[in-house]
Motif scaffolding. Structure first.
Motif, PDB file in Angstrom:
ATOM      1  N   LEU A  29       0.795  -1.125   0.077  1.00 34.05           N
ATOM      2  CA  LEU A  29       0.045  -0.137  -0.073  1.00 34.05           C
ATOM      3  C   LEU A  29       0.769   1.150   0.126  1.00 34.05           C
ATOM      4  N   ILE A  30       0.412   2.053  -0.969  1.00 33.54           N
ATOM      5  CA  ILE A  30       0.937   3.474  -0.857  1.00 33.54           C
ATOM      6  C   ILE A  30      -0.313   4.464  -0.511  1.00 33.54           C
ATOM      7  N   LEU A  31      -0.190   4.998   0.823  1.00 24.67           N
ATOM      8  CA  LEU A  31      -1.430   6.040   1.137  1.00 24.67           C
ATOM      9  C   LEU A  31      -1.172   7.276   1.011  1.00 24.67           C
ATOM     10  N   VAL A  32      -1.978   8.147   0.415  1.00 18.19           N
ATOM     11  CA  VAL A  32      -1.636   9.464   0.302  1.00 18.19           C
ATOM     12  C   VAL A  32      -2.717  10.430   0.899  1.00 18.19           C
ATOM     13  N   ASP A  33      -2.459  11.450   1.544  1.00 18.57           N
ATOM     14  CA  ASP A  33      -3.406  12.286   2.441  1.00 18.57           C
ATOM     15  C   ASP A  33      -2.634  13.479   2.581  1.00 18.57           C
ATOM     16  N   ILE A  34      -3.312  14.653   3.000  1.00 19.94           N
ATOM     17  CA  ILE A  34      -2.888  15.941   3.507  1.00 19.94           C
ATOM     18  C   ILE A  34      -2.701  15.865   4.958  1.00 19.94           C
ATOM     19  N   THR A  56       3.503   5.894   3.294  1.00 17.98           N
ATOM     20  CA  THR A  56       2.579   7.090   3.361  1.00 17.98           C
ATOM     21  C   THR A  56       3.224   8.139   2.568  1.00 17.98           C
ATOM     22  N   VAL A  57       2.521   8.892   1.986  1.00 22.68           N
ATOM     23  CA  VAL A  57       2.986  10.206   1.433  1.00 22.68           C
ATOM     24  C   VAL A  57       1.825  11.297   1.844  1.00 22.68           C
ATOM     25  N   VAL A  58       2.594  12.179   2.633  1.00 23.31           N
ATOM     26  CA  VAL A  58       1.720  13.381   2.915  1.00 23.31           C
ATOM     27  C   VAL A  58       1.662  14.700   1.880  1.00 23.31           C
ATOM     28  N   LYS A  59       0.578  14.873   1.229  1.00 26.16           N
ATOM     29  CA  LYS A  59       0.658  15.645   0.206  1.00 26.16           C
ATOM     30  C   LYS A  59      -0.641  16.237  -0.076  1.00 26.16           C
ATOM     31  N   ASP A  60      -0.622  17.741  -0.405  1.00 25.61           N
ATOM     32  CA  ASP A  60      -1.699  18.511  -0.675  1.00 25.61           C
ATOM     33  C   ASP A  60      -1.836  18.214  -2.302  1.00 25.61           C
TER      34      ASP A  60
END
Length: 259
Positions: A29-34, A56-60
């Motif tokens: 899993l690669i999970l992206v959220d702000i 995890t990737v923190v991204k707007d």
């Protein structure tokens, strides 16, 4: 070898439930959220259900070139399943609503989602396999006064998904548009206390049920999926009305549920 799935808006709601389903099927899993805090909690919860890696990737996602930045952060590794789930709503008359917020919505719902799909799709087609699930809405089937940008963006996502699904026939890659009705998620908190999204109790589905329906449709390669018989009826109803009448009905529902 295990396959990899990328989910946007994965920290809560439908994104989280879809990530759970992917984890049960042994996807990396690669999970992206702000939301960095919520995303960290989601990662911990998911790692308890799977032995596979959770990144995890923190991204707007409303930022320019967000799609490229996400893939660069994961070293452009191949994606076998892409779920474009991130989104938010905004209530109010278009002449009064905040343009900056609307611009963010357009970038997130349309530009970033389309760009991420394009970037991931090339590898899928080359490998001859892949699945994409795009989050549309029951709102896609009619104009939406007092939530004009949101409804229009979801209409774009449905049309875009159906078009490229047709183009991809025979490639081994499928695209599915999930079009849920009212669903109990954090979405209601980001719209407005005035929106009918916060007043509806009838026909309100759980995120878990909607995610399961959409996930099953994606795995079967369906072009679009509308959870619930009543929602299927509502999706067809605008075809029986004039465009003006359909808009008037939505306007009436929104205004009726003002505080």
């Amino acid at each position: 070898m295990s396959k990899t799935a990328l989910v946007t808006g994965a920290a809560s709601g439908l994104g989280y439930e879809l990530a759970l389903l992917l984890a049960k099927d042994d996807y990396k899993l690669i999970l992206v959220d702000i939301d960095a805090v919520c995303l960290k909690k989601t990662k911990s919860a998911l790692e308890k259900t799977t032995l596979l890696e959770v990144v995890t990737v923190v991204k707007d996602l409303s930022e320019k070139n967000a799609a490229e930045a996400i893939l660069k952060s994961i070293n452009n590794q191949p994606i076998d399943v892409l779920i474009n789930n991130a989104g938010f709503g905004l209530y109010g008359s278009f002449v009064e609503t905040d343009w900056e917020r609307e611009c963010d919505m357009l970038h997130l719902h349309i530009v970033t989602t389309t760009h991420l799909t394009k970037l991931v799709l090339e590898g899928m087609v080359r490998r001859g396999s892949g699945k994409i699930l795009n989050m549309s809405s029951l709102a896609a089937f009619q104009p939406g006064p007092l939530m004009a940008i949101y409804y229009a963006s979801k209409g774009y996502m449905l049309s875009f998904s159906e078009a490229i699904a047709n183009e991809l026939k025979g490639t081994g890659v499928t695209v599915t548009a999930l079009c849920p009705g009212p669903t109990k998620t954090a979405f209601q908190e980001t719209v407005s206390s005035h929106s009918c999204e916060n007043k509806i109790t009838f026909n309100m589905a759980s995120a878990k049920a909607v995610a399961a329906y959409g996930y099953n449709a994606m795995q079967k390669g369906k072009t679009y999926a509308i959870p619930g018989r009543f929602n299927k009826f509502l999706a067809v109803l605008p075809r029986l009305l004039s465009r003006n009448a359909a808009a008037a009905v939505v306007r009436h529902i929104q205004e009726k549920n003002r505080d």
